[in-house]
Structure formats: structure tokens, C-alpha cells
Design a protein around this motif. Structure first.
Motif, mmCIF file in Angstrom:
data_model
loop_
_atom_site.group_PDB
_atom_site.id
_atom_site.type_symbol
_atom_site.label_atom_id
_atom_site.label_comp_id
_atom_site.label_asym_id
_atom_site.label_seq_id
_atom_site.Cartn_x
_atom_site.Cartn_y
_atom_site.Cartn_z
ATOM 1 N N MET A 228 22.360 56.149 41.399
ATOM 2 C CA MET A 228 22.905 56.957 41.279
ATOM 3 C C MET A 228 23.307 56.836 39.900
ATOM 4 O O MET A 228 23.207 55.394 39.436
ATOM 5 N N PHE A 229 23.373 58.397 39.080
ATOM 6 C CA PHE A 229 24.715 57.845 38.114
ATOM 7 C C PHE A 229 26.838 58.236 38.136
ATOM 8 O O PHE A 229 26.353 58.713 39.557
ATOM 9 N N ALA A 230 27.354 57.999 37.633
ATOM 10 C CA ALA A 230 28.180 58.511 37.898
ATOM 11 C C ALA A 230 29.690 58.921 36.258
ATOM 12 O O ALA A 230 29.187 57.741 35.099
ATOM 13 N N ILE A 231 29.995 60.184 36.440
ATOM 14 C CA ILE A 231 30.602 60.283 35.224
ATOM 15 C C ILE A 231 32.771 60.442 35.432
ATOM 16 O O ILE A 231 32.958 60.059 36.612
ATOM 17 N N GLU A 232 33.128 60.700 34.859
ATOM 18 C CA GLU A 232 34.692 60.787 34.712
ATOM 19 C C GLU A 232 35.231 61.645 36.327
ATOM 20 O O GLU A 232 34.399 62.048 36.678
ATOM 21 N N ASP A 233 35.986 60.930 36.999
ATOM 22 C CA ASP A 233 36.579 60.966 38.073
ATOM 23 C C ASP A 233 35.747 60.931 39.283
ATOM 24 O O ASP A 233 35.700 61.419 39.873
ATOM 25 N N TRP A 234 34.712 60.166 38.551
ATOM 26 C CA TRP A 234 34.042 60.178 39.905
ATOM 27 C C TRP A 234 34.562 58.519 40.134
ATOM 28 O O TRP A 234 34.563 57.113 39.521
ATOM 29 N N TRP A 235 33.239 57.645 41.522
ATOM 30 C CA TRP A 235 33.889 55.847 41.829
ATOM 31 C C TRP A 235 32.417 55.308 41.653
ATOM 32 O O TRP A 235 31.571 55.946 41.789
ATOM 33 N N THR A 236 31.836 54.036 40.810
ATOM 34 C CA THR A 236 31.214 52.990 40.864
ATOM 35 C C THR A 236 31.501 51.566 41.769
ATOM 36 O O THR A 236 32.567 51.474 41.018
ATOM 37 N N ASN A 237 31.024 51.819 42.115
ATOM 38 C CA ASN A 237 30.201 49.805 42.027
ATOM 39 C C ASN A 237 28.765 50.181 43.219
ATOM 40 O O ASN A 237 28.311 50.784 44.038
ATOM 41 N N ASP A 238 29.239 48.802 43.568
ATOM 42 C CA ASP A 238 27.270 48.801 44.932
ATOM 43 C C ASP A 238 28.041 48.159 45.811
ATOM 44 O O ASP A 238 29.075 47.756 46.117
ATOM 45 N N MET A 239 28.627 49.514 47.059
ATOM 46 C CA MET A 239 29.892 49.930 48.089
ATOM 47 C C MET A 239 29.546 48.658 48.724
ATOM 48 O O MET A 239 30.096 48.510 49.712
ATOM 49 N N GLY A 240 28.436 48.836 48.900
ATOM 50 C CA GLY A 240 27.905 47.565 50.283
ATOM 51 C C GLY A 240 27.783 46.177 50.120
ATOM 52 O O GLY A 240 28.839 45.325 51.453
ATOM 53 N N SER A 241 27.772 45.832 48.718
ATOM 54 C CA SER A 241 28.304 44.221 48.404
ATOM 55 C C SER A 241 30.495 44.745 48.770
ATOM 56 O O SER A 241 30.588 43.476 49.052
ATOM 57 N N PHE A 242 30.668 46.023 47.905
ATOM 58 C CA PHE A 242 31.852 45.515 48.256
ATOM 59 C C PHE A 242 32.930 45.012 49.731
ATOM 60 O O PHE A 242 33.135 44.467 50.058
ATOM 61 N N ILE A 243 31.967 45.993 50.262
ATOM 62 C CA ILE A 243 32.867 46.215 51.581
ATOM 63 C C ILE A 243 32.092 44.767 52.373
ATOM 64 O O ILE A 243 33.454 44.536 53.033
ATOM 65 N N SER A 244 31.029 44.359 52.369
ATOM 66 C CA SER A 244 30.877 42.732 52.710
ATOM 67 C C SER A 244 31.225 41.781 52.542
ATOM 68 O O SER A 244 30.975 40.724 53.084
ATOM 69 N N GLN A 245 31.619 41.758 51.373
ATOM 70 C CA GLN A 245 31.361 40.838 49.906
ATOM 71 C C GLN A 245 30.186 39.964 50.213
ATOM 72 O O GLN A 245 30.665 38.855 50.023
ATOM 73 N N THR A 246 29.049 40.374 50.265
ATOM 74 C CA THR A 246 28.104 39.518 50.177
ATOM 75 C C THR A 246 27.291 40.258 48.898
ATOM 76 O O THR A 246 27.725 41.288 48.013
ATOM 77 N N PRO A 247 26.284 39.846 48.436
ATOM 78 C CA PRO A 247 25.620 39.334 47.381
ATOM 79 C C PRO A 247 25.312 41.100 47.358
ATOM 80 O O PRO A 247 24.779 41.635 48.239
ATOM 81 N N ALA A 248 25.742 41.746 45.738
ATOM 82 C CA ALA A 248 24.764 43.003 45.488
ATOM 83 C C ALA A 248 23.913 43.176 45.345
ATOM 84 O O ALA A 248 22.864 42.473 45.298
ATOM 85 N N ASP A 249 23.049 44.075 45.946
ATOM 86 C CA ASP A 249 21.733 44.646 46.063
ATOM 87 C C ASP A 249 21.537 45.540 44.992
ATOM 88 O O ASP A 249 20.351 45.389 43.855
#
Length: 194
Positions: free
Chosen positions: A72-93
Motif C-alpha cells: 500500500m501507498f498512502a498520501i494526504e487525507d489517507w490513513w496509514t498503519n498496520d491495521m491488524g497489529s493496531f486492532i489486535s495489539q500484536t506484533p506488526a507484519d
């Protein structure tokens, strides 16, 4: 730093009272990253969801052979993170790295959970954001299985016209799952066909 881009984004989906706006803003932080810096690294727990106010990021993982795979790429007015890691609070893939100097408005996991309780309509907004991201991911998987590299490139170019000019060709090739040489060949073909 201004919250205007975030508020403009949210106002497209939900109406806020002045008090709700104040609560929301009290739970955010601004953060600036330099080109090349990581927002999230593989193996770390993703602590924030990030709204980009300026800049460009890539989300990718490194396989066991050390090969980079951009998802994925992300620019202005977009969201970015490792969504799976954020939601589950587990190590990022995935890694999230800045391709340009980038400014973000961030919500920590804890702040977002508090906001869901204090402003329930925000939970619906974030559910919609996650749903859209999931649908886009599913469509991308199907395209990768069913379309030619040329077709995938044309969809990329049509879907993300503001991104193509900002990132190196080898990264677009990685996103498409092809070599940069093959991408050059596709682009030459397209010019010839015009």
C-alpha cells in the motif's frame, strides 16, 4: 499544527458538536517524520492509527529472502498503519515507512477506545474506514490473481493518479508484483499504443 484536514475528513461523514470536536482534538497528537523514517516496523506493536496531513508512506513487508513486498501507498487525507497489529495489539507484519517528509495526526489505541465511548458515532466512522480498507484489500487480491500486469498497472494509474508521480518506478513495480524492467516494458507499450 492544524487539525483542519482531519476535521474536514471527518465532517464528510459525521456532524460534530463543538464539545465533541474539543474531545476529539484532546485525544490526538501531531508527529512529523523525515523521509526514510519508520512509523511502524515489522515485529513491533503498532501503537497508533495515523491520518496523513502531508507526505507519502509505503506499507510493506520483508520476506525471509530479504525481498520487499509493497502492499500500500498512502498520501494526504489517507490513513496509514498496520491495521491488524493496531486492532489486535500484536506484533506488526508490516513496516510503514515515509517516502517523503510526512506529518501525521495520530490516535493511540487507548485514546481511540476512549473516543468510542465518549463519542459513539466515531466508532461507526472508524468501522466504515476499516470496512473500506478490507474491501480494497480483497479486490486487490482478486486483481493480482485474475488480471495481467498491464491491466493491474492501468488500474493503479487510474485509481491513484496523484501517487504515481511521487514514487520511484521500482516501488510501483513491487506493488504490482513485477520487476521494474517489466513495468518499463508495459509503459513503453502503452506509449506505442497511443
Amino acid at each position: 499544527m492544524t487539525h483542519t484536514p482531519l476535521l474536514d475528513y471527518i465532517n464528510k461523514y459525521i456532524d460534530f458538536t463543538a464539545e465533541e470536536k474539543s474531545i476529539l482534538l484532546s485525544k490526538t497528537t501531531h508527529r512529523s517524520y523525515l523521509k526514510g523514517q519508520y512509523i511502524t516496523q515489522q515485529g513491533d506493536i503498532c501503537k497508533t492509527v495515523n491520518f496523513i496531513t502531508s507526505g507519502c508512506t509505503k506499507t510493506f513487508y520483508i520476506d525471509k529472502e530479504g525481498q520487499e513486498h509493497i502492499v500500500m501507498f498512502a498520501i494526504e487525507d489517507w490513513w496509514t498503519n498496520d491495521m491488524g497489529s493496531f486492532i489486535s495489539q500484536t506484533p506488526a507484519d508490516f513496516n510503514v515507512q515515509c517516502l517523503e517528509n510526512t506529518t501525521l495526526i495520530q490516535f493511540t489505541y487507548e485514546a481511540l477506545e476512549e473516543l468510542y465511548i465518549e463519542i459513539p458515532k466515531l466508532e461507526r466512522l472508524f468501522r466504515k474506514i476499516v470496512e473500506r480498507a478490507f474491501v480494497a484489500s480483497q479486490k486487490r487480491i482478486i486483481r493480482n490473481f485474475s488480471l495481467s500486469a498491464k491491466e493491474r498497472y492501468l488500474i493503479f494509474r487510474e485509481s491513484y493518479p496523484k501517487i504515481e508521480q511521487r514514487i520511484p518506478q521500482y516501488m510501483i513495480a513491487s506493488y504490482l508484483g513485477i520487476t521494474k524492467e517489466f513495468l518499463s516494458k508495459i509503459k513503453s507499450q502503452l506509449i506505442y499504443e497511443q
